[in-house]
Scaffold this motif. Structure first.
Motif, PDB file in Angstrom:
ATOM      1  N   GLN B  95       0.838  -1.209   0.000  1.00 40.48           N
ATOM      2  CA  GLN B  95       0.000   0.000   0.000  1.00 40.48           C
ATOM      3  C   GLN B  95       0.876   1.263   0.000  1.00 40.48           C
ATOM      4  O   GLN B  95       0.592   2.222  -0.696  1.00 40.48           O
ATOM      5  CB  GLN B  95      -0.886  -0.005   1.250  1.00 40.48           C
ATOM      6  CG  GLN B  95      -1.795   1.197   1.353  1.00 40.48           C
ATOM      7  CD  GLN B  95      -2.682   1.136   2.589  1.00 40.48           C
ATOM      8  OE1 GLN B  95      -2.678   0.159   3.328  1.00 40.48           O
ATOM      9  NE2 GLN B  95      -3.458   2.186   2.795  1.00 40.48           N
ATOM     10  N   GLU B 172      -3.326  -3.954  -0.260  1.00 36.97           N
ATOM     11  CA  GLU B 172      -4.012  -2.673  -0.490  1.00 36.97           C
ATOM     12  C   GLU B 172      -3.240  -1.823  -1.508  1.00 36.97           C
ATOM     13  O   GLU B 172      -2.851  -0.687  -1.213  1.00 36.97           O
ATOM     14  CB  GLU B 172      -4.116  -1.879   0.835  1.00 36.97           C
ATOM     15  CG  GLU B 172      -4.802  -2.614   1.967  1.00 36.97           C
ATOM     16  CD  GLU B 172      -6.315  -2.404   1.990  1.00 36.97           C
ATOM     17  OE1 GLU B 172      -6.854  -1.851   1.014  1.00 36.97           O
ATOM     18  OE2 GLU B 172      -6.936  -2.825   2.978  1.00 36.97           O
ATOM     19  N   GLY B 175      -4.635   1.654  -1.964  1.00 40.64           N
ATOM     20  CA  GLY B 175      -5.036   2.341  -0.741  1.00 40.64           C
ATOM     21  C   GLY B 175      -4.523   3.764  -0.622  1.00 40.64           C
ATOM     22  O   GLY B 175      -5.168   4.611   0.004  1.00 40.64           O
ATOM     23  N   THR B 203      -7.683  -6.333   0.213  1.00 42.72           N
ATOM     24  CA  THR B 203      -8.294  -5.014   0.020  1.00 42.72           C
ATOM     25  C   THR B 203      -9.541  -4.839   0.888  1.00 42.72           C
ATOM     26  O   THR B 203     -10.168  -5.816   1.321  1.00 42.72           O
ATOM     27  CB  THR B 203      -8.652  -4.803  -1.470  1.00 42.72           C
ATOM     28  OG1 THR B 203      -9.151  -3.481  -1.631  1.00 42.72           O
ATOM     29  CG2 THR B 203      -9.682  -5.806  -1.962  1.00 42.72           C
ATOM     30  N   ASP B 205     -11.560  -2.506  -0.457  1.00 44.11           N
ATOM     31  CA  ASP B 205     -12.303  -1.795  -1.481  1.00 44.11           C
ATOM     32  C   ASP B 205     -13.047  -2.795  -2.381  1.00 44.11           C
ATOM     33  O   ASP B 205     -12.441  -3.630  -3.050  1.00 44.11           O
ATOM     34  CB  ASP B 205     -11.280  -0.972  -2.299  1.00 44.11           C
ATOM     35  CG  ASP B 205     -11.948  -0.015  -3.261  1.00 44.11           C
ATOM     36  OD1 ASP B 205     -13.134  -0.228  -3.572  1.00 44.11           O
ATOM     37  OD2 ASP B 205     -11.256   0.920  -3.713  1.00 44.11           O
ATOM     38  N   VAL B 208     -12.122  -2.844  -6.053  1.00 37.54           N
ATOM     39  CA  VAL B 208     -10.867  -3.559  -6.325  1.00 37.54           C
ATOM     40  C   VAL B 208     -11.148  -5.059  -6.367  1.00 37.54           C
ATOM     41  O   VAL B 208     -10.703  -5.778  -7.257  1.00 37.54           O
ATOM     42  CB  VAL B 208      -9.806  -3.219  -5.253  1.00 37.54           C
ATOM     43  CG1 VAL B 208      -8.616  -4.170  -5.327  1.00 37.54           C
ATOM     44  CG2 VAL B 208      -9.332  -1.778  -5.399  1.00 37.54           C
TER      45      VAL B 208
END
Lengths: 409, 224
Positions: B95, B172, B175, B203, B205, B208
């Motif tokens: 990330q 991530e 991120g 993740t 998200d 994603v």
């Protein structure tokens, strides 16, 4: 670029990133290296100077009467003084003519043997009085053992030589008159015909503050004919010192200890060993500054590791082995050490020269290998101390857990 | 016949011993990921996602259970062997990009190459990789601090790919990026997967996760 090279690059770039901090840490090493090298060079120069001054008499043996223990016993022959009574009936502080002949025959073709009469007496020169060593030497031998800075060697019984320091202190010049002895017991007036070159510290004869008379002049005033204070042997080959010394002691001390043979090279060894011990001691004190520097390097390396924990984590996660991490930090401390030591060596050259000139008054031996060897030696010690100081921080860095390290802010 | 699993966990447990008591971060997890799969691991904070990723990424070994990566048993490996496995088989994308700040973009990508090949890249592979990800020669000469987040993540992807690993581990990866750059990065990863690379991504998200073939949701150290 190769694998080791990028690890080295990382070490160098980190030093550049924290240049001031790194320079300050290296400064400790610079000072330490200068201190050690300068002290070492001073000791070496001192030893070389002493050797130089004493080398001329390195090939001399002196034989004096031994009023000590009974002979034949060798070491452990009883405490001195226990057998005094046995010597009481002899002239126990002189070497006799027969002993001199025995010495000469023991030496054989290994060297030249000559007798020395000596005493310490008052003298007056003009309005000034003083004390000096008075030597009585065979006039044929004098030109072979003493060099003159002025005048000529005495012929017959008429003239005398004086040492350089004595001449300078009492303003004695060629033709000056000296009265030996004091007025109550009679005086003997002599004329200065030559000034002996300065010889410095000496083992066989210390002529700088002495009056040198021809043997007959000496004995006619002081007596002691055929009784000598000392017999000197000038060896043809310095390597025959031990053999000649043994030959004399075997010949004269076989039944009863009569003489003591002293070897100038032994004395030189003892002096240089004393200077060596002193030098080591002074260098050890100077080494304390390197110890302080080591603490400073250790501190900088610990800071470096702490600051780069995350970077270590990244490198480990990318497949960098522990040994590479260890190397990276060791390179860093080694670069600090080598840089500090190089600057220190350059500084030692100048400062060492100043120390030697100011303390010893001469830099005649400064550029000799025995003196200059302290530069690489101090550099080696400086670098080694730096690397040693970096060992623990590097090991800590290498054993960091990659996950923990990656989590670091 | 289905492809052989490249990642295989059998009853993997990871316990962190703490003074206040043991923390079970992974609790008897069994799963397998096949070669060429794109798998997203999701779950709330503290659920054990990152612990699972660290196991798959060979940064850590299980307390108990069996973990096989590319057919090799990881649990009994020495630190040296684990490091070697990471170097050769696994690429990481973090990330926070995690580029080495003292190295230029090019050197960052070349670094794992040097570790593996012991000499620099004379074939232009590193420069080509960077160029394919939109990092030209001029940008390659910059240090990470002089690059934008998106550029740094592209460099990080190039670095992850430089030793041609079988598995890409992404923690991530979007991120710290804005949504447009995040989409670009996901497109790159998706493209890599289409070309046969196994990708495991952690993740929060959902957008994603939509790129993945399969989503594994972790809760309290167990897939749910």
């Amino acid at each position: 670029m190769r694998r080791g090279s990028i690890i080295f690059q990382l070490a160098v770039r980190n030093i550049r990133l924290n240049l001031l901090r790194s320079l300050l840490a290296a400064l400790g090493i610079v000072i330490g290296v200068i201190a050690i090298a300068a002290m070492g060079m001073m000791g070496a120069n001192m030893t070389l100077m002493v050797k130089d001054q004493m080398s001329e008499m390195g090939n001399v043996l002196t034989v004096t009467h031994d009023a000590g223990t009974d002979g034949g016993g060798g070491p452990g022959g009883g405490p001195p003084g226990m057998s005094r009574a046995s010597n009481d009936d002899e002239d126990d502080s002189y070497i006799t003519e027969s002993q001199f002949r025995a010495i000469r025959s023991a030496v054989g073709s290994n060297g030249t043997v000559y007798t020395v009469h000596s005493t310490n007496d008052r003298f007056s020169a003009g309005t000034r009085d003083g004390r000096a060593t008075v030597y009585g030497l065979d006039p044929d031998v004098i030109p072979r053992i003493l060099n003159l800075s002025d005048g000529a060697y005495p012929k017959g019984e008429s003239g005398a030589l004086v040492g350089a320091s004595l001449a300078e202190r009492f303003n004695l010049t060629l033709g000056s008159r000296l009265s030996l002895g004091d007025e109550d017991e009679g005086t003997h007036t002599i004329r200065v015909v030559g000034i002996v070159e300065e010889r410095g510290m000496s083992f066989d004869l210390s002529t700088d503050m002495a009056v040198i008379l021809p043997e007959k002049a000496y004995t006619s005033f002081y007596g002691n004919e055929e009784q000598y204070n000392q017999v000197n042997v000038i060896l043809r080959d310095i390597d025959s010192a031990d053999a000649t010394s043994t030959s004399i002691t075997e010949r004269l001390n076989a039944k009863k200890r009569q003489v003591r043979v002293s070897d100038a090279s032994r004395m030189l060894e003892s002096i240089t060993s004393t200077i060596g011990t002193m030098t080591t001691f002074v260098m050890a004190i100077a080494g304390i500054s390197l110890l302080v520097a080591a603490v400073s390097i250790f501190n900088v390396m610990m800071m470096s590791v702490t600051e780069r924990v995350r970077e270590i984590g990244i490198m480990r996660s990318l497949g960098t082995q522990k040994t590479e991490i260890l190397k990276m930090f060791l390179y860093e401390s080694a670069v600090l050490g080598v840089t500090g030591s190089l600057i220190g060596a350059a500084g030692s050259f100048g400062i060492g020269y100043l120390v030697v000139v100011s303390l010893l008054g001469s830099a005649d031996h400064f550029f000799e290998p025995q003196s200059l060897v302290y530069l690489p030696l101090a550099m080696l010690v400086g670098t080694a101390i730096c690397i040693l100081s970096g060992l623990y921080p590097s090991w800590r860095a290498a054993k960091l857990d990659p996950i923990e390290a990656l989590r670091a802010e | 016949m289905s492809p052989a699993p490249i990642i295989e966990l059998e009853e993997v447990t990871r316990i962190y011993p703490l003074p206040a008591g043991d923390v079970v971060a992974l609790d008897h997890v069994s799963l397998s990921i096949e070669e060429g799969e794109f798998v997203a691991i999701m779950g709330p904070s503290g659920s054990g996602k990152t612990t699972l990723l660290n196991q798959i990424g060979c940064l850590d070994v299980p307390t108990s259970g069996r973990l096989r990566i590319a057919g090799r048993e990881v649990g009994q490996m020495t630190d040296h062997e684990l490091t070697e496995l990471r170097l050769r088989k696994i690429g990481y994308i973090f990330q926070r990009f995690n580029l080495i700040p003292l190295l230029t973009a090019y050197e960052n990508v070349e670094y794992p190459y040097l570790m593996m090949h012991r000499q620099n890249d004379a074939t232009g592979w590193v420069a080509g990789l960077l160029a394919s990800l939109g990092i030209d020669e001029a940008l390659s000469a910059h240090r990470p601090a002089e690059l934008s987040g998106g550029q740094q993540q592209r460099v990080a992807i190039a670095r992850a790919l430089v030793n041609d690993p079988s598995i890409l581990i992404c923690d991530e990866p979007t991120g710290n990026l804005d949504s447009r750059t995040g989409t670009q990065i996901m497109e790159i990863l998706s493209d890599l997967n289409r070309r046969g690379r196994t990708i495991v991504i952690v993740t929060h998200d959902q957008t994603v996760a939509e790129y993945a073939d399969r989503v594994i949701t972790i809760r309290d150290g167990r897939p749910s």
